[in-house]
Scaffold this active site. Structure first.
Site, PDB file in Angstrom:
ATOM      1  N   ASN A  90       0.842  -1.202   0.000  1.00  0.00           N
ATOM      2  CA  ASN A  90       0.000   0.000   0.000  1.00  0.00           C
ATOM      3  C   ASN A  90       0.876   1.251   0.000  1.00  0.00           C
ATOM      4  O   ASN A  90       2.095   1.157  -0.004  1.00  0.00           O
ATOM      5  CB  ASN A  90      -0.947  -0.022   1.199  1.00  0.00           C
ATOM      6  CG  ASN A  90      -0.192  -0.134   2.501  1.00  0.00           C
ATOM      7  OD1 ASN A  90       0.562   0.764   2.867  1.00  0.00           O
ATOM      8  ND2 ASN A  90      -0.367  -1.245   3.194  1.00  0.00           N
TER       9      ASN A  90
ATOM     10  N   PHE B  67      -4.445   3.566  14.879  1.00  0.00           N
ATOM     11  CA  PHE B  67      -4.716   4.590  13.864  1.00  0.00           C
ATOM     12  C   PHE B  67      -5.852   4.087  12.984  1.00  0.00           C
ATOM     13  O   PHE B  67      -5.946   2.887  12.723  1.00  0.00           O
ATOM     14  CB  PHE B  67      -3.471   4.833  12.989  1.00  0.00           C
ATOM     15  CG  PHE B  67      -2.607   5.948  13.495  1.00  0.00           C
ATOM     16  CD1 PHE B  67      -1.885   5.803  14.668  1.00  0.00           C
ATOM     17  CD2 PHE B  67      -2.526   7.158  12.800  1.00  0.00           C
ATOM     18  CE1 PHE B  67      -1.102   6.831  15.150  1.00  0.00           C
ATOM     19  CE2 PHE B  67      -1.742   8.196  13.277  1.00  0.00           C
ATOM     20  CZ  PHE B  67      -1.025   8.034  14.452  1.00  0.00           C
TER      21      PHE B  67
HETATM   22  N1  CTP Z   1      -3.807  -3.139  12.309  1.00  0.00           N
HETATM   23  C1  CTP Z   1      -2.995  -4.148  12.814  1.00  0.00           C
HETATM   24  N2  CTP Z   1      -2.992  -5.386  12.238  1.00  0.00           N
HETATM   25  C2  CTP Z   1      -3.778  -5.651  11.184  1.00  0.00           C
HETATM   26  C3  CTP Z   1      -4.613  -4.631  10.653  1.00  0.00           C
HETATM   27  C4  CTP Z   1      -4.604  -3.389  11.229  1.00  0.00           C
HETATM   28  O1  CTP Z   1      -2.254  -3.893  13.784  1.00  0.00           O
HETATM   29  N3  CTP Z   1      -3.742  -6.870  10.653  1.00  0.00           N
HETATM   30  C5  CTP Z   1      -3.824  -1.834  12.982  1.00  0.00           C
HETATM   31  C6  CTP Z   1      -3.242  -0.676  12.217  1.00  0.00           C
HETATM   32  O2  CTP Z   1      -1.876  -0.501  12.503  1.00  0.00           O
HETATM   33  C7  CTP Z   1      -4.069   0.487  12.740  1.00  0.00           C
HETATM   34  C8  CTP Z   1      -5.424  -0.113  13.057  1.00  0.00           C
HETATM   35  O3  CTP Z   1      -5.171  -1.504  13.195  1.00  0.00           O
HETATM   36  O4  CTP Z   1      -3.566   1.007  13.951  1.00  0.00           O
HETATM   37  C9  CTP Z   1      -6.501   0.130  12.054  1.00  0.00           C
HETATM   38  O5  CTP Z   1      -6.193  -0.419  10.853  1.00  0.00           O
HETATM   39  P1  CTP Z   1      -7.189  -0.300   9.580  1.00  0.00           P
HETATM   40  O6  CTP Z   1      -6.556  -1.017   8.455  1.00  0.00           O
HETATM   41  O7  CTP Z   1      -7.548   1.107   9.372  1.00  0.00           O
HETATM   42  O8  CTP Z   1      -8.427  -1.028  10.100  1.00  0.00           O
HETATM   43  P2  CTP Z   1      -8.922  -2.465   9.868  1.00  0.00           P
HETATM   44  O9  CTP Z   1      -9.038  -3.086  11.198  1.00  0.00           O
HETATM   45  O10 CTP Z   1      -8.086  -3.149   8.880  1.00  0.00           O
HETATM   46  O11 CTP Z   1     -10.389  -2.248   9.314  1.00  0.00           O
HETATM   47  P3  CTP Z   1     -10.907  -1.942   7.830  1.00  0.00           P
HETATM   48  O12 CTP Z   1      -9.879  -2.481   6.861  1.00  0.00           O
HETATM   49  O13 CTP Z   1     -12.168  -2.645   7.815  1.00  0.00           O
HETATM   50  O14 CTP Z   1     -11.043  -0.453   7.750  1.00  0.00           O
END
Ligand code: CTP
Length: 406
Positions: free
Chosen positions: A210, A327
């Site tokens: 990403n 975040f």
């Molecule tokens: N995060 C994490 N491990 C993952 C996915 C996300 O630690 N496998 C953490 C990111 O570092 C961030 C937070 O979770 O602090 C939110 O991540 P985000 O991608 O925005 O949320 P998701 O839980 O993936 O939800 P969605 O994709 O449905 O928005």
């Protein structure tokens, strides 16, 4: 910024293009209640006149080591004793080299050598000069001697090149100085931060990733260090330099990041998940490159993905969990989605930011965020990622203190 009231800051200006920013820096420091005296190297006077800085600081500007008139008014030793902090901004590569070498061949180097107060430097130079191993060695020497470094920042440079070497924004320099005077809101704490993107291998040559640059996570690491914390960065691949005092663990995939974080949990006081972790990875990763002829229909390729483990949630649900911050990068319903994540990921705090706007967020130097916790939230204006980070670290320190008192 109570910490700067009545503080005596000796601002050393050296000869780089960013010297012109000293005028604004003097004003910002005074606005916070500091008294400022300015010392300029000869080269600095080619970029900005002593008269400008004299008028702004309302004090004589010192340029000469062997000037009987100014020496009788305030000698280099008196100036060094007067200061509560010596800040060199901008600090050129040459000045950094002189400092590392312990030179005393002009007024400013002599003051730095004689000063017993904290010394801080805000480097500014061409990106290749900053990346040069001589400069790196000199900075390492100065860091080992306990000097505070503010910046440099990444971005477009006066010479037209792009990279690390720009003077840090002035607001962040002022925040940094303020934190030197603080007793260290996070002294004794271990802060673990995940940063950057992850790469999920499809085969040995391809991956899913990403746009995360890692800038926000690295800026938070810097702010936590400035607040006195010990910092470990678990970072996906980025093109930026990590703060030198942070311990950096490089990873590629979400699974590697998960494994490294698990090893650290028991020794973590504050966990901040900034990484843009891939939610899914390819189910199987062959050892050989996948050929088009192997794809079932070579017009479309359906990749089967499996869910990655949630690193943040694994931390927030661990026994004796650290203070856990997440975040939320969202394109719509930013606050609503962030509050949902705060609850279902069982977090102490979440920082919501809108992505998709190119002036802020991923890859940009600025960020517009809202910080949310259980019973409140605070919207922050558009600020540099460094300034946002100082603010977030201050809010975390405040929340931890409240928890302890409550
Ligand atoms: N995060 C994490 N491990 C993952 C996915 C996300 O630690 N496998 C953490 C990111 O570092 C961030 C937070 O979770 O602090 C939110 O991540 P985000 O991608 O925005 O949320 P998701 O839980 O993936 O939800 P969605 O994709 O449905 O928005």
């Amino acid at each position: 910024m109570q910490t700067l009231i009545n503080k005596r800051i000796l601002l050393g200006v050296t000869g780089g293009i960013a010297a012109y920013k000293s005028a604004e820096l003097v004003r910002l420091l005074q606005e916070q209640g500091s008294e400022v005296r300015v010392v300029m190297t000869k080269a600095a006077t080619e970029f900005i006149t002593p008269l400008t800085l004299q008028a702004l600081s309302q004090n004589p500007v010192y340029t000469e080591l062997l000037d009987t008139e100014s020496e009788s008014a305030m000698s280099h030793i008196t100036l060094a004793r007067w200061a509560d902090l010596v800040l060199i901004s901008p600090a050129t590569s040459n000045f950094i080299a002189q400092l590392a070498g312990g030179h005393a061949n002009d007024l400013l180097t002599t003051i730095c050598l004689a000063a017993q107060c904290p010394l801080a430097i805000a480097p500014a130079m061409n990106q290749a000069m900053w990346g040069n191993s001589s400069t790196k060695d000199n900075c390492k020497t100065l860091l080992e001697r306990g000097l505070h470094f503010f910046g440099p920042a990444d971005g477009l440079q006066a010479c037209g090149e792009e990279g690390s070497g720009r003077l840090l924004d002035l607001e962040s320099i002022v925040n940094g100085i303020s934190s030197v005077f603080e007793t260290g809101a996070l002294t004794g704490k271990h802060v673990v931060i995940t940063a950057g993107p992850t790469r999920e291998a499809i085969d040995p040559v391809r991956f899913i990733s990403n746009h995360s640059s890692g800038k926000q996570g690295y800026a938070l690491a810097e702010a936590a260090l400035e607040a006195g914390a010990r910092v470990t960065l678990v970072s996906g691949p980025t093109n930026i330099e990590a703060p030198r005092q942070a311990q950096v663990i490089q990873v590629d995939s979400a699974e590697e990041m998960y494994v490294e974080v698990q090893k650290l949990i028991l020794d973590t006081d504050i966990f901040i998940g900034v990484a843009a972790v891939a939610d899914y990875r390819p189910k199987t990763v062959p050892e050989r490159k996948i050929k088009k002829s192997e794809v079932a229909s070579n017009a479309t390729w359906l990749l089967e993905l499996v869910r990655n483990r949630d690193i943040l949630q694994s931390v927030s649900n661990s026994p004796n969990r650290p203070f856990t911050v997440g975040f939320a990068a969202e394109t719509d319903n930013v606050i609503g989605n962030a509050r949902d994540k705060l609850t279902h990921k069982n977090l102490d705090m979440i920082i919501a930011n809108k992505v998709g706007d190119t002036t802020v967020g991923f890859n940009s130097d600025n960020n517009r965020t809202t910080v949310l916790w259980k019973d409140d939230q605070q919207e922050l204006p558009i600020m540099s990622k460094a300034a946002v980070s100082s603010k977030i670290i201050a809010l975390i320190a405040e929340a931890i203190l409240k928890d302890k008192d409550g």
